[in-house]
Structure formats: C-alpha cells, structure tokens
Design a protein around this motif. Structure first.
Motif, PDB file in Angstrom:
ATOM      1  N   ASP A  34       2.326 -12.242  -4.407  1.00  0.00           N
ATOM      2  CA  ASP A  34       1.489 -12.141  -3.205  1.00  0.00           C
ATOM      3  C   ASP A  34       0.794 -10.792  -3.231  1.00  0.00           C
ATOM      4  O   ASP A  34       1.352  -9.783  -2.807  1.00  0.00           O
ATOM      5  N   ARG A  35      -0.432 -10.784  -3.749  1.00  0.00           N
ATOM      6  CA  ARG A  35      -1.117  -9.509  -3.922  1.00  0.00           C
ATOM      7  C   ARG A  35      -1.517  -8.870  -2.601  1.00  0.00           C
ATOM      8  O   ARG A  35      -1.733  -7.655  -2.542  1.00  0.00           O
ATOM      9  N   GLU A  36      -1.617  -9.660  -1.546  1.00  0.00           N
ATOM     10  CA  GLU A  36      -1.986  -9.082  -0.255  1.00  0.00           C
ATOM     11  C   GLU A  36      -0.873  -8.216   0.318  1.00  0.00           C
ATOM     12  O   GLU A  36      -1.124  -7.197   0.964  1.00  0.00           O
ATOM     13  N   SER A  37       0.372  -8.609   0.092  1.00  0.00           N
ATOM     14  CA  SER A  37       1.498  -7.847   0.644  1.00  0.00           C
ATOM     15  C   SER A  37       2.066  -6.820  -0.331  1.00  0.00           C
ATOM     16  O   SER A  37       2.806  -5.922   0.066  1.00  0.00           O
ATOM     17  N   LEU A  38       1.706  -6.931  -1.603  1.00  0.00           N
ATOM     18  CA  LEU A  38       2.234  -6.016  -2.615  1.00  0.00           C
ATOM     19  C   LEU A  38       1.717  -4.596  -2.397  1.00  0.00           C
ATOM     20  O   LEU A  38       0.521  -4.383  -2.213  1.00  0.00           O
ATOM     21  N   ARG A  39       2.637  -3.644  -2.453  1.00  0.00           N
ATOM     22  CA  ARG A  39       2.282  -2.225  -2.420  1.00  0.00           C
ATOM     23  C   ARG A  39       2.873  -1.581  -3.671  1.00  0.00           C
ATOM     24  O   ARG A  39       4.040  -1.205  -3.710  1.00  0.00           O
ATOM     25  N   PRO A  40       2.068  -1.464  -4.727  1.00  0.00           N
ATOM     26  CA  PRO A  40       2.598  -1.040  -6.030  1.00  0.00           C
ATOM     27  C   PRO A  40       3.182   0.366  -6.055  1.00  0.00           C
ATOM     28  O   PRO A  40       4.109   0.621  -6.830  1.00  0.00           O
ATOM     29  N   VAL A  41       2.664   1.284  -5.237  1.00  0.00           N
ATOM     30  CA  VAL A  41       3.235   2.632  -5.230  1.00  0.00           C
ATOM     31  C   VAL A  41       4.651   2.600  -4.646  1.00  0.00           C
ATOM     32  O   VAL A  41       5.573   3.231  -5.184  1.00  0.00           O
TER      33      VAL A  41
ATOM     34  N   GLU B  97      -5.536   9.154   9.386  1.00  0.00           N
ATOM     35  CA  GLU B  97      -6.613  10.143   9.471  1.00  0.00           C
ATOM     36  C   GLU B  97      -7.634   9.921   8.353  1.00  0.00           C
ATOM     37  O   GLU B  97      -8.848  10.054   8.564  1.00  0.00           O
ATOM     38  N   TYR B  98      -7.135   9.602   7.178  1.00  0.00           N
ATOM     39  CA  TYR B  98      -8.043   9.324   6.051  1.00  0.00           C
ATOM     40  C   TYR B  98      -8.949   8.139   6.375  1.00  0.00           C
ATOM     41  O   TYR B  98     -10.167   8.198   6.148  1.00  0.00           O
ATOM     42  N   MET B  99      -8.370   7.070   6.923  1.00  0.00           N
ATOM     43  CA  MET B  99      -9.164   5.879   7.237  1.00  0.00           C
ATOM     44  C   MET B  99     -10.250   6.190   8.264  1.00  0.00           C
ATOM     45  O   MET B  99     -11.372   5.681   8.166  1.00  0.00           O
ATOM     46  N   LYS B 100      -9.933   7.031   9.225  1.00  0.00           N
ATOM     47  CA  LYS B 100     -10.946   7.439  10.197  1.00  0.00           C
ATOM     48  C   LYS B 100     -12.021   8.300   9.530  1.00  0.00           C
ATOM     49  O   LYS B 100     -13.215   8.162   9.821  1.00  0.00           O
TER      50      LYS B 100
ATOM     51  N   THR C 221     -10.089  -2.698   1.345  1.00  0.00           N
ATOM     52  CA  THR C 221      -9.364  -2.741   2.619  1.00  0.00           C
ATOM     53  C   THR C 221      -7.969  -2.151   2.545  1.00  0.00           C
ATOM     54  O   THR C 221      -7.448  -1.686   3.552  1.00  0.00           O
ATOM     55  N   VAL C 222      -7.340  -2.173   1.378  1.00  0.00           N
ATOM     56  CA  VAL C 222      -5.969  -1.681   1.247  1.00  0.00           C
ATOM     57  C   VAL C 222      -5.980  -0.270   0.673  1.00  0.00           C
ATOM     58  O   VAL C 222      -6.591  -0.013  -0.360  1.00  0.00           O
ATOM     59  N   VAL C 223      -5.305   0.629   1.372  1.00  0.00           N
ATOM     60  CA  VAL C 223      -5.203   2.029   0.959  1.00  0.00           C
ATOM     61  C   VAL C 223      -3.725   2.378   0.864  1.00  0.00           C
ATOM     62  O   VAL C 223      -2.931   1.994   1.718  1.00  0.00           O
ATOM     63  N   GLU C 224      -3.361   3.087  -0.197  1.00  0.00           N
ATOM     64  CA  GLU C 224      -1.965   3.466  -0.389  1.00  0.00           C
ATOM     65  C   GLU C 224      -1.893   4.883  -0.942  1.00  0.00           C
ATOM     66  O   GLU C 224      -2.523   5.201  -1.945  1.00  0.00           O
ATOM     67  N   GLY C 225      -1.128   5.742  -0.267  1.00  0.00           N
ATOM     68  CA  GLY C 225      -0.967   7.124  -0.682  1.00  0.00           C
ATOM     69  C   GLY C 225       0.083   7.265  -1.769  1.00  0.00           C
ATOM     70  O   GLY C 225       0.451   6.286  -2.409  1.00  0.00           O
ATOM     71  N   PRO C 226       0.559   8.499  -1.943  1.00  0.00           N
ATOM     72  CA  PRO C 226       0.269   9.704  -1.168  1.00  0.00           C
ATOM     73  C   PRO C 226      -1.152  10.228  -1.370  1.00  0.00           C
ATOM     74  O   PRO C 226      -1.789   9.959  -2.365  1.00  0.00           O
ATOM     75  N   ILE C 227      -1.577  11.005  -0.370  1.00  0.00           N
ATOM     76  CA  ILE C 227      -2.833  11.732  -0.478  1.00  0.00           C
ATOM     77  C   ILE C 227      -2.577  12.999  -1.290  1.00  0.00           C
ATOM     78  O   ILE C 227      -1.579  13.689  -1.089  1.00  0.00           O
TER      79      ILE C 227
ATOM     80  N   ILE D 279       6.332   9.517   2.681  1.00  0.00           N
ATOM     81  CA  ILE D 279       5.232  10.375   2.251  1.00  0.00           C
ATOM     82  C   ILE D 279       4.009   9.544   1.877  1.00  0.00           C
ATOM     83  O   ILE D 279       2.863   9.986   2.031  1.00  0.00           O
ATOM     84  N   ILE D 280       4.235   8.315   1.406  1.00  0.00           N
ATOM     85  CA  ILE D 280       3.116   7.448   1.017  1.00  0.00           C
ATOM     86  C   ILE D 280       2.158   7.225   2.185  1.00  0.00           C
ATOM     87  O   ILE D 280       0.940   7.172   1.999  1.00  0.00           O
ATOM     88  N   ASP D 281       2.698   7.116   3.381  1.00  0.00           N
ATOM     89  CA  ASP D 281       1.878   6.795   4.552  1.00  0.00           C
ATOM     90  C   ASP D 281       1.352   8.016   5.292  1.00  0.00           C
ATOM     91  O   ASP D 281       0.533   7.882   6.208  1.00  0.00           O
TER      92      ASP D 281
END
Length: 385
Positions: free
Chosen positions: A306-313, A373-376, A148-154, A366-368
């Motif tokens: 809190d791993r749900e809110s963590l964004r490691p990038v 578009e990727y999710m779609k 469910t969690v996606v994090e860029g950059p692409i 840039i991460i976002d």
C-alpha cells in the motif's frame, strides 16, 4: 484510462517556447532523462530547431546515466559540443562559461528525495547563473512519488553537503520547477528563473499514473518501487548492510552475511509497519563497489502493498533500530575520520545515537518535526494542485 501528462520538454517544443531561443547561445544541464517521448533527446531537438547549443553540463552518473553511484568522471563531448562534468572536482557550472550564453536550460528527472544529488546540481546551476547574470529555464518533470506526501527529517544547516543541499525534508514533495523557485528565493541565489510547467500533472499523481514512459533516472532506480523505497532504504548506504545494490531489486532488499533475517522479520512484524510485506531472502550481490560483492547474504525482501500508507523513512528507522538490537556487534554505521555518512543522509544529528540506544520512538518523532511549518512555507512555490 491513464492520464497523459506532457513533460517540460514536450511543452517547450510543442508550444513554441523553443522558438524564442532560435539562433541564441544556450547551455543545457541534462542527462539521458531530458527527453521527448517518442521523438528523442532535448539536445538533438534544440539543434533541430535552430538553437545554438554551446555547452552541456551533466550530473552524477553522466550524460547517459550509466556510471555507478559516487563515481566521478571527466569532461567529454557530444556531437562536437563540450560536455562539462558536474560530478568530480567541479560541482558547479563555470561562471565564465555561463557569461557567454543567452540562457541555461535545466532538464533532469529526479526522484523527489533530498539526498539524490540531481537537486544539488540544480541548486549550483541556479547559483552560478545568478552570478553570471544568465536566465535559467527549468523544463519541469513529475515528482515520481507524488507532490502530496512529505517525510522528514528536515535537514539541519550544519549538515549541508552535496547529499543535502538545503533544509528540506528527505521526501520533499515538490517538482524540480517548484524546488528551483524555492532554492532561488530561500537561498537568495539571484537567478532569473522561468519554469516550463508540466501539462495536466496533478499533485496526487504517482509516476505510473502520468502516462509517461519510465526511464531509469540512475542505474539503481530501476522502477517506481525502487524510487519509492529509496528515501528510506537509501539510508542504509550509511551502514554496513547491503541496500540491494548489485541485485535486480535495489532498495527493495537489504542483507548481510551475518544478518538473522527470520528474527528481524519476526520482531518487525510486532511493530505494526504499514504498507509493506517483509519476507526472508538469500542473495549474492554482484558489482564493483557494492557491499559484500560475491558473498552470500541473508536478507529481507520488501514488497510494497500500500504505497499510500507506506512511510519508507519510518520503515528504515525501525529496521535499523532492530538490527542494532539483534546484532549489536555486527551492525555498524560507516565512519571515516570521525564522520558518519548516515548523519549527512538523514540530515539530523542525534538520530544515529537514538537508534543505537534503543530509543526508537524519540527517533521517529524527529521525522515529523517541523513538517507542518514546512508545508505552510512551500505554499507560495506550488504550481500544481
């Protein structure tokens, strides 16, 4: 009570799919992670069920998953079956060997991160199978970091490499089976692909909610928290800061002999980082090829709160930005003949310059980019909900 998920190997054996390959010649792309919990390795189970395993192909870290990161290795054998290394001069299964097979089975547990090279092996397996005209059967495994969690950059196409095989985000949110379908279609690899789906896995599950035992996918991914931090702290492999290799906490500590850990933590605390606590630590990394081997390092220990809110990038970008400010002379990105490994890991040109130039907000944006578009675009490949 924890759910009990069956992995692709279990479903393949228990539900009778293996019977379709009895007396057939197959190749297996796998390592130590291709297993049936409590019963043994896929290769042995195939042989027990009358399948003719003619060839084994193995990714980075080897069949047993014990070799250090980046170490190439030679071919070997397992119970008289040839084992072909796919982490050396050869990265792709030989087409001439695949042409002699009835099917290729792929079963490797990855960590859901673009620069973790097992998915590049998956890509080249599909490419070779498409050229050989042989079917690929992917025995699926959970994405340990949820789907469910996606994090860029692409990744931008100009930076494609073995640590970035396709234009997907760093944390791409797919299982191996879903990713195989995306690769095959988007890259037009022309392979016939069948995915043996997980039983009772849901996209929101973390690995420790599946009921499956944790088997280290590679030597440094020692537990789920190391896997969770890897999308971000793995980027430090492109810098002169130790990323926790050579310690009991890979990807959960960073450090260097010259690092002012107290100042780094103080400045980081003012930037509202989510999901982690940072504490000062002193440690001495040990191991062949690790940064600062045997030297006393001052560092930062990263504890997941809190791993749900963590964004490691985003965390990694912030720490790199701060390090470049606090240590403008000491902190460096690793470079060889004008090539920066960090650029290939992060997948976007310009990020390194933005972080060194003090433009953290621009780098974070840039991460976002392109994620909606990727999710779609991946909706048609999703097999689990």
């Amino acid at each position: 009570m924890r759910a009990v998920v069956r992995n692709g190997v279990q479903v393949f054996i228990d539900d009778g799919y293996v019977n379709d390959l009895r007396d057939r010649k197959v190749g297996v792309v796998t390592n130590h992670s291709g297993y049936y919990p409590g019963r043994g390795h896929l290769i042995d189970l195939l042989i027990e069920n009358g399948v003719k395993v003619e060839a084994i192909f193995t990714p980075e870290h080897g069949l047993r998953g014990l070799l250090p990161a980046g170490e190439s290795y030679s071919d070997e054998s397992y119970k008289g079956i040839p084992v072909y290394s796919l982490y050396g001069p050869r990265r792709k299964p030989p087409v001439n060997i695949l042409k002699e097979l009835n099917a290729v089975i792929y079963s490797i547990q990855d960590v859901g991160v673009r620069f973790y090279t097992y998915i590049s092996t998956l890509y080249y397996t599909l490419e070779a199978a498409g050229e050989a005209g042989v079917k690929v059967i992917v025995l699926d495994n959970p994405n340990p970091l949820t789907g469910t969690v996606v994090e860029g950059p692409i990744l931008e196409a100009a930076l494609r490499s073995f640590v970035g095989i396709w234009s997907i985000p760093i944390r791409y949110g797919l299982t191996a089976g879903e990713l195989a379908m995306l690769f095959n279609n988007e890259a037009n690899l022309k392979a016939e692909v069948e995915v043996i789906k997980l039983d009772d896995w849901r996209r929101g599950m973390w690995f420790d909610e599946t009921g499956l035992p944790w088997v280290k996918p590679s030597p440094a991914i020692v537990d789920l928290n190391s896997a969770l931090m890897y999308p971000g702290i793995g980027l430090f492999e492109g810098t002169n800061v130790n990323e926790g290799r050579g310690t009991d906490e890979p990807f959960r500590v960073i450090g260097a002999p010259w690092l002012n850990n107290v100042k780094l933590i103080d400045e980081a605390s003012q930037l509202g980082l989510r999901g982690v606590d940072l504490t000062p630590i002193e440690y001495r990394p040990l191991g062949t090829g690790v940064k600062y081997n045997g030297e006393e390092c001052r560092g930062v220990e990263i504890t997941v709160k809190d791993r749900e809110s963590l964004r490691p990038v985003k965390l990694a970008f912030t720490l790199i930005y701060l390090l470049s400010r606090i240590h403008p002379r000491e902190f460096k990105f690793l470079e060889h003949d004008g090539v920066y490994h960090f650029d290939y890991l992060v997948g976007r040109r310009g990020v390194r310059e933005l972080l060194m130039g003090g433009k953290l907000d621009e780098a974070l944006s840039i991460i976002d980019e392109g994620i909606s578009e990727y999710m779609k675009g991946i909706r048609g490949y999703l097999m689990y909900y």
